[in-house]
Design a protein around this motif. Structure first.
Motif, PDB file in Angstrom:
ATOM      1  N   PHE A 136       0.849  -1.184   0.000  1.00  0.00           N
ATOM      2  CA  PHE A 136       0.000   0.000   0.000  1.00  0.00           C
ATOM      3  C   PHE A 136       0.890   1.241   0.000  1.00  0.00           C
ATOM      4  CE2 PHE A 136      -2.490  -3.361   1.891  1.00  0.00           C
ATOM      5  CZ  PHE A 136      -3.735  -3.213   1.302  1.00  0.00           C
ATOM      6  N   PRO A 137       0.607   2.248  -0.856  1.00  0.00           N
ATOM      7  CA  PRO A 137       1.424   3.465  -0.913  1.00  0.00           C
ATOM      8  C   PRO A 137       1.151   4.370   0.285  1.00  0.00           C
ATOM      9  CG  PRO A 137      -0.469   3.670  -2.359  1.00  0.00           C
ATOM     10  CD  PRO A 137      -0.510   2.262  -1.807  1.00  0.00           C
ATOM     11  N   PRO A 138       1.976   5.402   0.507  1.00  0.00           N
ATOM     12  CA  PRO A 138       1.687   6.380   1.574  1.00  0.00           C
ATOM     13  C   PRO A 138       0.348   7.071   1.314  1.00  0.00           C
ATOM     14  CG  PRO A 138       3.919   6.640   0.737  1.00  0.00           C
ATOM     15  CD  PRO A 138       3.232   5.695  -0.193  1.00  0.00           C
ATOM     16  N   LYS A 139      -0.356   7.430   2.377  1.00  0.00           N
ATOM     17  CA  LYS A 139      -1.655   8.078   2.214  1.00  0.00           C
ATOM     18  C   LYS A 139      -1.998   8.910   3.446  1.00  0.00           C
ATOM     19  CE  LYS A 139      -5.409   5.784   2.611  1.00  0.00           C
ATOM     20  NZ  LYS A 139      -6.520   4.822   2.430  1.00  0.00           N
ATOM     21  N   LYS A 140      -3.026   9.754   3.274  1.00  0.00           N
ATOM     22  CA  LYS A 140      -3.580  10.540   4.378  1.00  0.00           C
ATOM     23  C   LYS A 140      -4.839   9.839   4.881  1.00  0.00           C
ATOM     24  CE  LYS A 140      -2.240  15.390   3.731  1.00  0.00           C
ATOM     25  NZ  LYS A 140      -2.780  16.738   3.405  1.00  0.00           N
ATOM     26  N   VAL A 141      -4.899   9.559   6.174  1.00  0.00           N
ATOM     27  CA  VAL A 141      -6.063   8.940   6.792  1.00  0.00           C
ATOM     28  C   VAL A 141      -6.907  10.039   7.448  1.00  0.00           C
ATOM     29  CG1 VAL A 141      -6.868   7.295   8.500  1.00  0.00           C
ATOM     30  CG2 VAL A 141      -4.818   6.789   7.173  1.00  0.00           C
ATOM     31  N   VAL A 142      -8.194  10.063   7.148  1.00  0.00           N
ATOM     32  CA  VAL A 142      -9.100  11.103   7.660  1.00  0.00           C
ATOM     33  C   VAL A 142      -9.800  10.599   8.918  1.00  0.00           C
ATOM     34  CG1 VAL A 142     -11.050  12.605   7.117  1.00  0.00           C
ATOM     35  CG2 VAL A 142      -9.453  11.923   5.311  1.00  0.00           C
ATOM     36  N   SER A 143      -9.846  11.476   9.931  1.00  0.00           N
ATOM     37  CA  SER A 143     -10.588  11.190  11.159  1.00  0.00           C
ATOM     38  C   SER A 143     -11.462  12.398  11.486  1.00  0.00           C
ATOM     39  CB  SER A 143      -9.623  10.881  12.320  1.00  0.00           C
ATOM     40  OG  SER A 143      -8.770  11.982  12.560  1.00  0.00           O
ATOM     41  N   PHE A 144     -12.329  12.242  12.509  1.00  0.00           N
ATOM     42  CA  PHE A 144     -13.277  13.303  12.858  1.00  0.00           C
ATOM     43  C   PHE A 144     -13.257  13.525  14.362  1.00  0.00           C
ATOM     44  CE2 PHE A 144     -17.595  14.601  14.158  1.00  0.00           C
ATOM     45  CZ  PHE A 144     -17.674  15.803  13.482  1.00  0.00           C
ATOM     46  N   ASN A 145     -13.246  14.801  14.767  1.00  0.00           N
ATOM     47  CA  ASN A 145     -13.270  15.184  16.176  1.00  0.00           C
ATOM     48  C   ASN A 145     -14.428  16.151  16.385  1.00  0.00           C
ATOM     49  OD1 ASN A 145     -12.842  15.992  18.801  1.00  0.00           O
ATOM     50  ND2 ASN A 145     -10.637  16.306  18.571  1.00  0.00           N
ATOM     51  N   ALA A 146     -15.460  15.688  17.098  1.00  0.00           N
ATOM     52  CA  ALA A 146     -16.651  16.517  17.308  1.00  0.00           C
ATOM     53  C   ALA A 146     -16.437  17.601  18.355  1.00  0.00           C
ATOM     54  CB  ALA A 146     -17.824  15.623  17.712  1.00  0.00           C
ATOM     55  N   ASN A 147     -15.306  17.582  19.071  1.00  0.00           N
ATOM     56  CA  ASN A 147     -15.068  18.574  20.127  1.00  0.00           C
ATOM     57  C   ASN A 147     -14.456  19.860  19.599  1.00  0.00           C
ATOM     58  OD1 ASN A 147     -15.989  16.797  22.178  1.00  0.00           O
ATOM     59  ND2 ASN A 147     -13.998  15.755  22.169  1.00  0.00           N
ATOM     60  N   VAL A 148     -13.894  19.845  18.392  1.00  0.00           N
ATOM     61  CA  VAL A 148     -13.296  21.048  17.811  1.00  0.00           C
ATOM     62  C   VAL A 148     -14.344  21.710  16.925  1.00  0.00           C
ATOM     63  CG1 VAL A 148     -11.403  21.955  16.417  1.00  0.00           C
ATOM     64  CG2 VAL A 148     -11.036  19.947  17.867  1.00  0.00           C
ATOM     65  N   LYS A 149     -14.934  22.817  17.406  1.00  0.00           N
ATOM     66  CA  LYS A 149     -16.043  23.449  16.692  1.00  0.00           C
ATOM     67  C   LYS A 149     -15.817  24.928  16.417  1.00  0.00           C
ATOM     68  CE  LYS A 149     -19.408  20.251  18.724  1.00  0.00           C
ATOM     69  NZ  LYS A 149     -20.695  20.114  19.437  1.00  0.00           N
ATOM     70  N   ASN A 150     -14.692  25.492  16.858  1.00  0.00           N
ATOM     71  CA  ASN A 150     -14.450  26.922  16.676  1.00  0.00           C
ATOM     72  C   ASN A 150     -14.220  27.253  15.208  1.00  0.00           C
ATOM     73  OD1 ASN A 150     -14.613  27.364  19.444  1.00  0.00           O
ATOM     74  ND2 ASN A 150     -12.424  26.973  19.735  1.00  0.00           N
ATOM     75  N   ASN A 151     -14.678  28.401  14.776  1.00  0.00           N
ATOM     76  CA  ASN A 151     -14.532  28.841  13.389  1.00  0.00           C
ATOM     77  C   ASN A 151     -13.148  29.448  13.188  1.00  0.00           C
ATOM     78  OD1 ASN A 151     -14.882  29.673  10.780  1.00  0.00           O
ATOM     79  ND2 ASN A 151     -16.293  31.355  11.264  1.00  0.00           N
ATOM     80  N   ASP A 152     -12.294  28.752  12.417  1.00  0.00           N
ATOM     81  CA  ASP A 152     -10.962  29.288  12.132  1.00  0.00           C
ATOM     82  C   ASP A 152     -10.924  30.085  10.831  1.00  0.00           C
ATOM     83  OD1 ASP A 152     -11.315  27.270  10.341  1.00  0.00           O
ATOM     84  OD2 ASP A 152      -9.512  26.140  10.878  1.00  0.00           O
ATOM     85  N   GLY A 153     -12.058  30.173  10.136  1.00  0.00           N
ATOM     86  CA  GLY A 153     -12.145  30.991   8.929  1.00  0.00           C
ATOM     87  C   GLY A 153     -11.738  30.285   7.649  1.00  0.00           C
ATOM     88  N   LEU A 154     -11.104  29.131   7.735  1.00  0.00           N
ATOM     89  CA  LEU A 154     -10.597  28.451   6.537  1.00  0.00           C
ATOM     90  C   LEU A 154     -11.736  28.021   5.620  1.00  0.00           C
ATOM     91  CD1 LEU A 154      -8.246  27.205   4.940  1.00  0.00           C
ATOM     92  CD2 LEU A 154      -8.491  25.145   6.349  1.00  0.00           C
ATOM     93  N   LEU A 155     -12.699  27.279   6.161  1.00  0.00           N
ATOM     94  CA  LEU A 155     -13.794  26.771   5.339  1.00  0.00           C
ATOM     95  C   LEU A 155     -14.681  27.906   4.830  1.00  0.00           C
ATOM     96  CD1 LEU A 155     -15.352  24.391   4.174  1.00  0.00           C
ATOM     97  CD2 LEU A 155     -16.555  24.191   6.346  1.00  0.00           C
ATOM     98  N   ALA A 156     -14.979  28.869   5.679  1.00  0.00           N
ATOM     99  CA  ALA A 156     -15.853  29.976   5.274  1.00  0.00           C
ATOM    100  C   ALA A 156     -15.209  30.806   4.174  1.00  0.00           C
ATOM    101  CB  ALA A 156     -16.173  30.853   6.486  1.00  0.00           C
ATOM    102  N   ASN A 157     -13.920  31.087   4.279  1.00  0.00           N
ATOM    103  CA  ASN A 157     -13.225  31.835   3.232  1.00  0.00           C
ATOM    104  C   ASN A 157     -13.240  31.078   1.913  1.00  0.00           C
ATOM    105  OD1 ASN A 157     -12.286  34.340   4.278  1.00  0.00           O
ATOM    106  ND2 ASN A 157     -10.846  33.230   5.559  1.00  0.00           N
ATOM    107  N   HIS A 158     -13.008  29.762   1.988  1.00  0.00           N
ATOM    108  CA  HIS A 158     -12.993  28.950   0.762  1.00  0.00           C
ATOM    109  C   HIS A 158     -14.375  28.933   0.105  1.00  0.00           C
ATOM    110  CE1 HIS A 158     -11.614  25.747  -1.906  1.00  0.00           C
ATOM    111  NE2 HIS A 158     -12.755  25.125  -1.662  1.00  0.00           N
ATOM    112  N   VAL A 159     -15.425  28.755   0.917  1.00  0.00           N
ATOM    113  CA  VAL A 159     -16.785  28.738   0.369  1.00  0.00           C
ATOM    114  C   VAL A 159     -17.130  30.095  -0.244  1.00  0.00           C
ATOM    115  CG1 VAL A 159     -19.217  28.546   0.982  1.00  0.00           C
ATOM    116  CG2 VAL A 159     -17.568  26.926   1.924  1.00  0.00           C
TER     117      VAL A 159
END
Length: 310
Positions: free
Chosen positions: A42-65
């Motif tokens: 298997f080649p190197p890869k990025k594994v995605v996980s989810f953390n429901a405790n981190v909810k603060n708006n850092d502006g990254l997603l909103a700026n991109h949208v």
């Protein structure tokens, strides 16, 4: 608005994408590995996980949208909030939230959110084009057992040797030793005579040279010109990327615009493996300076600026 598409795009470039009021999707890079008795690679890869405790708006997603949907930042925040309310309602009623190319979020018996990532997507851009494969098993042990079985069946016959008379060799050895001793004595005497004469000649020559040196006056008529040594260029492995262009002409136009905006160190990097010309705000020697400048540019000029490490 399909917000999961924007999240998926950002996961290729960032390690953490936060959905305000809902949670954060995190990526972790794992190395290439081999599993199973059939040697699955298997080649190197990025594994995605989810953390429901981190909810603060850092502006990254909103700026991109806001940039992709051609809307204001405030409206983008409202749109994201509407989607979050819909997802939360589904989970509270024990329904699944399916995010395309990211994964699924469900609720267990304790009403905790459980995230199951999609394994068919590799968000590590360095592994683009690489896929897993299975290597056939090597039957080395079977062949070894067959050879050992053949060796047990094959008879081994030893043939005795005839005894020969080698007594004449000891007389020849004595003669060679005596001849060598005589030659060695003559060579030692001859070398001593040559060494004595050589020392006498060297002493005479050195005395004449010393006398000439004391009487001589040295004048350098043609001094050697100064040689300038080229200093190796200092390596700058951290590049703050403004964008990547398929056309070299468009990349040069982008550099002119960045210079006009006050970014005098903007430049174009060589053509990369994806046939794109990266245009950077500047290059840096260490990671801390590059990350500091990236945060400043994301706040003041371009929220999509990202860091390229060679």
């Amino acid at each position: 608005m399909q917000i999961e598409k924007h999240i998926s795009d950002l996961l290729y470039r960032y390690q953490c994408v936060t959905v305000p009021g809902f949670g954060a999707f995190l990526t972790e890079t794992i190395s290439a590995h081999v599993t199973g008795s059939a040697s699955s690679f298997f080649p190197p890869k990025k594994v995605v996980s989810f953390n429901a405790n981190v909810k603060n708006n850092d502006g990254l997603l909103a700026n991109h949208v806001a940039l992709q949907e051609k809307m204001s930042y405030e409206l983008a925040v409202i749109k994201i909030g509407d989607v979050v309310n819909e997802w939360t309602y589904l989970l509270q009623n024990r329904n699944r939230v399916v995010l395309k190319n990211i994964g699924e979020i469900s609720v267990n018996n304790e009403m905790n959110w459980v995230f199951e990532p999609v394994n068919t997507i590799n968000y590590l851009t360095d592994s683009f084009g690489l896929s897993s494969f299975v290597s056939p098993e090597i039957t080395r042990e079977v062949l070894k057992q067959e050879v050992e079985a053949l060796e047990e069946k094959a008879p081994i016959i030893f043939t005795p040797e005839r005894k020969r008379d080698y007594s004449y060799l000891k007389y020849a050895a004595v003669f060679v030793v005596m001849l060598g001793a005589g030659g060695l004595g003559y060579m030692t005497y001859n070398n001593q005579q040559i060494e004595t004469k050589t020392l006498a000649v060297q002493k005479n020559v050195q005395e004449k040279v010393q006398q000439q040196i004391q009487e001589a006056t040295f004048v350098i008529s043609n001094p050697i010109n100064t040689v300038e040594l080229a200093v190796a260029e200092e390596k700058m492995p951290y590049h703050l990327v403004a964008g990547a262009y398929r056309s070299e002409e468009n990349a040069k136009k982008a550099i002119v615009e960045l210079n006009a905006a006050g970014f005098e160190k903007a430049k174009m990097l060589p053509l990369n493996n994806h046939n794109l010309y990266p245009v950077v705000y500047g290059s840096f020697k260490n990671l801390n300076d590059a990350q500091t400048e990236r945060k400043n540019i994301q706040k003041t000029h371009n929220a999509e600026a990202w860091l390229l490490i060679e």
